[in-house]
Write a protein that holds these residues in place. Structure first.
Motif, PDB file in Angstrom:
ATOM      1  N   VAL A 198     -29.391   1.682   5.278  1.00 52.64           N
ATOM      2  CA  VAL A 198     -28.537   0.572   4.831  1.00 52.64           C
ATOM      3  C   VAL A 198     -29.100  -0.761   5.314  1.00 52.64           C
ATOM      4  CG1 VAL A 198     -26.255  -0.477   5.097  1.00 52.64           C
ATOM      5  CG2 VAL A 198     -26.462   1.979   4.638  1.00 52.64           C
ATOM      6  N   ARG A 199     -29.560  -0.791   6.550  1.00 54.38           N
ATOM      7  CA  ARG A 199     -30.136  -2.020   7.097  1.00 54.38           C
ATOM      8  C   ARG A 199     -31.346  -2.462   6.282  1.00 54.38           C
ATOM      9  NH1 ARG A 199     -34.413  -3.369   9.666  1.00 54.38           N
ATOM     10  NH2 ARG A 199     -35.102  -1.207   9.937  1.00 54.38           N
ATOM     11  N   ILE A 200     -32.237  -1.514   5.974  1.00 57.92           N
ATOM     12  CA  ILE A 200     -33.444  -1.847   5.213  1.00 57.92           C
ATOM     13  C   ILE A 200     -33.080  -2.304   3.800  1.00 57.92           C
ATOM     14  CG2 ILE A 200     -35.579  -0.913   4.227  1.00 57.92           C
ATOM     15  CD1 ILE A 200     -35.678   0.997   6.662  1.00 57.92           C
ATOM     16  N   ASP A 216     -23.650  14.601  -2.523  1.00 56.57           N
ATOM     17  CA  ASP A 216     -22.243  14.320  -2.233  1.00 56.57           C
ATOM     18  C   ASP A 216     -21.882  12.972  -2.859  1.00 56.57           C
ATOM     19  OD1 ASP A 216     -19.773  13.690  -1.189  1.00 56.57           O
ATOM     20  OD2 ASP A 216     -20.239  14.358   0.847  1.00 56.57           O
ATOM     21  N   ILE A 217     -21.296  12.994  -4.052  1.00 52.76           N
ATOM     22  CA  ILE A 217     -21.008  11.753  -4.772  1.00 52.76           C
ATOM     23  C   ILE A 217     -20.054  10.859  -3.992  1.00 52.76           C
ATOM     24  CG2 ILE A 217     -19.936  10.792  -6.853  1.00 52.76           C
ATOM     25  CD1 ILE A 217     -21.083  13.082  -8.430  1.00 52.76           C
ATOM     26  N   ALA A 218     -19.047  11.447  -3.342  1.00 50.50           N
ATOM     27  CA  ALA A 218     -18.108  10.650  -2.558  1.00 50.50           C
ATOM     28  C   ALA A 218     -18.833   9.889  -1.450  1.00 50.50           C
ATOM     29  CB  ALA A 218     -17.015  11.538  -1.971  1.00 50.50           C
ATOM     30  N   HIS A 219     -19.788  10.565  -0.819  1.00 45.14           N
ATOM     31  CA  HIS A 219     -20.569   9.901   0.226  1.00 45.14           C
ATOM     32  C   HIS A 219     -21.457   8.819  -0.389  1.00 45.14           C
ATOM     33  CE1 HIS A 219     -22.401   9.189   4.008  1.00 45.14           C
ATOM     34  NE2 HIS A 219     -23.584   9.662   3.659  1.00 45.14           N
ATOM     35  N   GLY A 220     -21.938   9.064  -1.607  1.00 44.33           N
ATOM     36  CA  GLY A 220     -22.716   8.052  -2.297  1.00 44.33           C
ATOM     37  C   GLY A 220     -21.931   6.762  -2.482  1.00 44.33           C
ATOM     38  N   PHE A 221     -20.633   6.898  -2.790  1.00 48.36           N
ATOM     39  CA  PHE A 221     -19.783   5.710  -2.919  1.00 48.36           C
ATOM     40  C   PHE A 221     -19.633   4.998  -1.575  1.00 48.36           C
ATOM     41  CE2 PHE A 221     -18.884   7.057  -7.114  1.00 48.36           C
ATOM     42  CZ  PHE A 221     -18.250   6.000  -7.767  1.00 48.36           C
ATOM     43  N   GLU A 222     -19.590   5.748  -0.483  1.00 44.97           N
ATOM     44  CA  GLU A 222     -19.507   5.131   0.840  1.00 44.97           C
ATOM     45  C   GLU A 222     -20.744   4.279   1.115  1.00 44.97           C
ATOM     46  OE1 GLU A 222     -18.991   8.291   3.587  1.00 44.97           O
ATOM     47  OE2 GLU A 222     -17.032   8.893   2.821  1.00 44.97           O
ATOM     48  N   ILE A 223     -21.906   4.819   0.757  1.00 45.25           N
ATOM     49  CA  ILE A 223     -23.146   4.058   0.914  1.00 45.25           C
ATOM     50  C   ILE A 223     -23.119   2.824   0.007  1.00 45.25           C
ATOM     51  CG2 ILE A 223     -25.653   4.099   0.583  1.00 45.25           C
ATOM     52  CD1 ILE A 223     -24.808   5.691   2.998  1.00 45.25           C
ATOM     53  N   ALA A 224     -22.678   2.998  -1.233  1.00 39.98           N
ATOM     54  CA  ALA A 224     -22.637   1.894  -2.195  1.00 39.98           C
ATOM     55  C   ALA A 224     -21.856   0.710  -1.660  1.00 39.98           C
ATOM     56  CB  ALA A 224     -22.034   2.378  -3.517  1.00 39.98           C
ATOM     57  N   ARG A 225     -20.746   0.967  -0.993  1.00 38.75           N
ATOM     58  CA  ARG A 225     -19.898  -0.109  -0.474  1.00 38.75           C
ATOM     59  C   ARG A 225     -20.581  -0.904   0.638  1.00 38.75           C
ATOM     60  NH1 ARG A 225     -15.987   4.227  -1.003  1.00 38.75           N
ATOM     61  NH2 ARG A 225     -14.615   3.817  -2.796  1.00 38.75           N
ATOM     62  N   ARG A 226     -21.613  -0.322   1.230  1.00 34.99           N
ATOM     63  CA  ARG A 226     -22.293  -0.988   2.354  1.00 34.99           C
ATOM     64  C   ARG A 226     -23.504  -1.806   1.918  1.00 34.99           C
ATOM     65  NH1 ARG A 226     -23.487   3.497   6.774  1.00 34.99           N
ATOM     66  NH2 ARG A 226     -23.949   1.627   8.021  1.00 34.99           N
ATOM     67  N   ILE A 227     -23.895  -1.690   0.666  1.00 37.15           N
ATOM     68  CA  ILE A 227     -25.079  -2.397   0.183  1.00 37.15           C
ATOM     69  C   ILE A 227     -24.640  -3.679  -0.531  1.00 37.15           C
ATOM     70  CG2 ILE A 227     -27.216  -2.232  -1.109  1.00 37.15           C
ATOM     71  CD1 ILE A 227     -26.934  -0.211   1.190  1.00 37.15           C
ATOM     72  N   ARG A 228     -25.191  -4.803  -0.123  1.00 36.84           N
ATOM     73  CA  ARG A 228     -24.750  -6.103  -0.641  1.00 36.84           C
ATOM     74  C   ARG A 228     -25.542  -6.464  -1.901  1.00 36.84           C
ATOM     75  NH1 ARG A 228     -24.970 -11.878   0.908  1.00 36.84           N
ATOM     76  NH2 ARG A 228     -22.893 -12.721   0.489  1.00 36.84           N
TER      77      ARG A 228
END
Length: 294
Positions: A198-200, A216-228
């Protein structure tokens, strides 16, 4: 016929032009913003990108690898603002992923786009080809390694072709990881854990698009929310013309597509009266259908 810089700047700065929408480079977008800002003129700027595709530990490579090529080097030979030009991969699977990518790139047919078997065509101009090759050369000078491609395809010296190119040993501070190449060049960057990924991904002056690949699509959404970024996809990348499209940071301001795209061209206006007054019937009828004015 396309207008040159002088005519374009005249049009942008003309007082009879109420609003400017521009798609192109961040450099030109910055100049348009400067001119319009001096006139308090609204703009929509859809500018550059350096999108990251994050491959998580649990990604299915059988589907991920061809998708990665389909959202990076193959469409328009990488000449796309949303090109996923940074592949962020877990260090534990780095060699495996690179090996699979190299094998897949070896199957990509480059050549005349009129040939139905060709998957990747030329770049737009000779000057742009030299610019792209310059990025590759400087990346190698800075320590990157060419895992595949890196030059002009064999037998295609006539035209503006560049091989689909995969660079490894790339770190986030290198030019190739920070600047938009706008060509068929992808940098593979290894990460230690998801926080590092996420930092990179966010370590960029751009914020247009991105993607994540996971079982894990649900986890994919969690990652999506962290990317600006303005648009993000899970296990793919696509821009929905019914949804807002645009970027954060130096990828622009405003939105195209969907309702938000139309609203960019509208200016709200409020007309009020004493609430104790009974409005004429024709005003009530018009208020049912007209909610905005210019």
């Amino acid at each position: 016929m396309a207008a040159g810089p002088e005519a374009s700047e005249h049009l942008v700065s003309h007082p009879d032009v109420d609003m400017v929408s521009f798609t192109g480079s961040t450099t030109i977008g910055s100049r348009i913003g400067e001119v319009c800002g001096a006139q308090i003129k609204p703009t929509v700027l859809e500018l550059g990108g350096k999108s990251a595709a994050i491959v998580l530990e649990d990604a299915d490579l059988d589907t991920t690898i061809p998708t990665l090529l389909g959202i990076s080097v193959i469409p328009s030979s990488g000449q796309s603002c949303v090109c996923q030009s940074r592949f962020l991969v877990p260090r534990s699977r780095h060699d495996e992923i690179v090996e699979r990518l190299v094998a897949a790139l070896a199957e990509v047919k480059v050549g005349d786009p009129h040939d139905p078997e060709v998957q990747m065509g030329p770049l737009i101009t000779e000057a742009h080809r030299e610019r792209v090759l310059g990025f590759i050369e400087r990346a190698v000078d800075q320590g990157a390694k060419v895992a595949f491609g890196g030059g002009i395809p064999e037998g295609l010296t006539e035209g503006r072709y560049v091989e689909p190119t995969l660079l490894t040993n790339v770190t986030s501070d290198m030019e190739i990881a920070q600047e938009e190449v706008f060509g068929p060049v992808v940098a593979v960057i290894a990460y230690e854990d998801e926080d590092d990924a996420v930092r990179i991904a966010n370590d960029s002056k751009y914020g247009l698009a991105g993607s994540v690949f996971t079982s894990d699509i649900a986890h994919g959404f969690e990652i999506a929310r962290r990317i600006r970024v303005g648009t993000f996809s899970v296990n793919s990348y696509s821009a929905d013309f019914n949804s807002p499209f645009g970027g954060f940071k130096k990828s622009g301001i405003g939105r195209e597509h969907g309702v938000a795209g139309f609203e960019s061209y509208l200016i709200p206006k409020t007309i009020s009266v004493d609430p104790s007054v009974t409005l004429p019937e024709e005003i009530v009828r018009s208020a049912d259908t007209v909610t905005r004015g210019v």
